[in-house]
Design a protein around this motif. Sequence first.
Motif, PDB file in Angstrom:
ATOM      1  N   PHE A  95       0.856  -1.180   0.000  1.00 24.61           N
ATOM      2  CA  PHE A  95       0.000   0.000   0.000  1.00 24.61           C
ATOM      3  C   PHE A  95       0.897   1.236   0.000  1.00 24.61           C
ATOM      4  O   PHE A  95       1.791   1.346   0.829  1.00 24.61           O
ATOM      5  N   SER A  96       0.650   2.142  -0.926  1.00 29.53           N
ATOM      6  CA  SER A  96       1.476   3.338  -1.042  1.00 29.53           C
ATOM      7  C   SER A  96       1.259   4.259   0.157  1.00 29.53           C
ATOM      8  O   SER A  96       0.147   4.424   0.643  1.00 29.53           O
ATOM      9  N   LYS A  97       2.344   4.881   0.584  1.00 34.05           N
ATOM     10  CA  LYS A  97       2.287   5.896   1.626  1.00 34.05           C
ATOM     11  C   LYS A  97       2.504   7.286   1.013  1.00 34.05           C
ATOM     12  O   LYS A  97       2.545   8.280   1.724  1.00 34.05           O
ATOM     13  N   ASP A  98       2.637   7.316  -0.323  1.00 32.27           N
ATOM     14  CA  ASP A  98       2.871   8.557  -1.053  1.00 32.27           C
ATOM     15  C   ASP A  98       1.549   9.042  -1.644  1.00 32.27           C
ATOM     16  O   ASP A  98       0.924   8.346  -2.446  1.00 32.27           O
ATOM     17  N   LYS A  99       1.130  10.250  -1.271  1.00 30.93           N
ATOM     18  CA  LYS A  99      -0.146  10.805  -1.751  1.00 30.93           C
ATOM     19  C   LYS A  99      -0.151  11.015  -3.267  1.00 30.93           C
ATOM     20  O   LYS A  99      -1.203  11.086  -3.872  1.00 30.93           O
ATOM     21  N   TYR A 140       1.274   8.930  -5.526  1.00 28.02           N
ATOM     22  CA  TYR A 140       1.295   7.664  -6.261  1.00 28.02           C
ATOM     23  C   TYR A 140      -0.066   7.372  -6.911  1.00 28.02           C
ATOM     24  O   TYR A 140      -1.073   7.204  -6.235  1.00 28.02           O
ATOM     25  N   PRO A 185     -12.491   2.989  -0.150  1.00 34.04           N
ATOM     26  CA  PRO A 185     -11.824   3.066   1.154  1.00 34.04           C
ATOM     27  C   PRO A 185     -12.450   2.181   2.234  1.00 34.04           C
ATOM     28  O   PRO A 185     -11.773   1.786   3.181  1.00 34.04           O
ATOM     29  N   PRO A 242      -3.001   2.629  -4.362  1.00 35.67           N
ATOM     30  CA  PRO A 242      -2.900   4.070  -4.064  1.00 35.67           C
ATOM     31  C   PRO A 242      -3.590   4.416  -2.744  1.00 35.67           C
ATOM     32  O   PRO A 242      -4.547   3.759  -2.336  1.00 35.67           O
ATOM     33  N   MET A 243      -3.104   5.454  -2.093  1.00 36.88           N
ATOM     34  CA  MET A 243      -3.690   5.905  -0.828  1.00 36.88           C
ATOM     35  C   MET A 243      -5.174   6.169  -1.008  1.00 36.88           C
ATOM     36  O   MET A 243      -5.615   6.673  -2.031  1.00 36.88           O
ATOM     37  N   GLY A 244      -5.941   5.816  -0.005  1.00 39.01           N
ATOM     38  CA  GLY A 244      -7.380   6.047  -0.032  1.00 39.01           C
ATOM     39  C   GLY A 244      -8.174   4.899  -0.629  1.00 39.01           C
ATOM     40  O   GLY A 244      -9.398   4.928  -0.635  1.00 39.01           O
ATOM     41  N   ARG A 282      -8.494   0.407  -1.198  1.00 36.43           N
ATOM     42  CA  ARG A 282      -8.204  -0.901  -0.593  1.00 36.43           C
ATOM     43  C   ARG A 282      -8.156  -1.969  -1.666  1.00 36.43           C
ATOM     44  O   ARG A 282      -8.527  -1.738  -2.797  1.00 36.43           O
TER      45      ARG A 282
END
Length: 149
Positions: free
Chosen positions: A47-51, A53, A85, A142-144, A146
């Motif tokens: 799971f990306s931690k970069d907004k 990505y 999400p 990507p963030m947000g 699942r």
Amino acid sequence: MKKTAFFIAILILTASCVSTRSTLKNVDDNAPDLILKKDNTFAITLFSKDKKYGYDPDYPVNIFYQNTRDEALNENRFLNALAGPNGEKITYTRLETCCPFPTKRSDMGAGFLNVYELKWEGQKKPVTLYLNVYEKGILMVPMGLRLKQ
């Protein structure tokens, strides 16, 4: 003479549209090859931690898989693995192709990003993702979003 000058001007304009240097920041040719699951989606474990990505054209989701001949198939393999999400079922629509960049994995010498809009029930504003089928990278959610259960 006017036709020749016009033709040369068109060639120069066309050549200037594709940069000779890529602006993509997350290309990784050493990334592991993507793996298909039994349901024909990509196996994603990170799971990306970069907004940025996936949400920024300079940080697209790189989903190169074997070849680029059927880009929609590889994009579907990625998008069908995702959920909203809270686990909501997503629907997606391809909006456009944009952002040319140089690549060795295309017969033309250039690749393009495909822009997708993702929607799910209860969502206030659709999400836009940038997908790149020409380059490799570490595949992440990507963030947000699942993974679909």
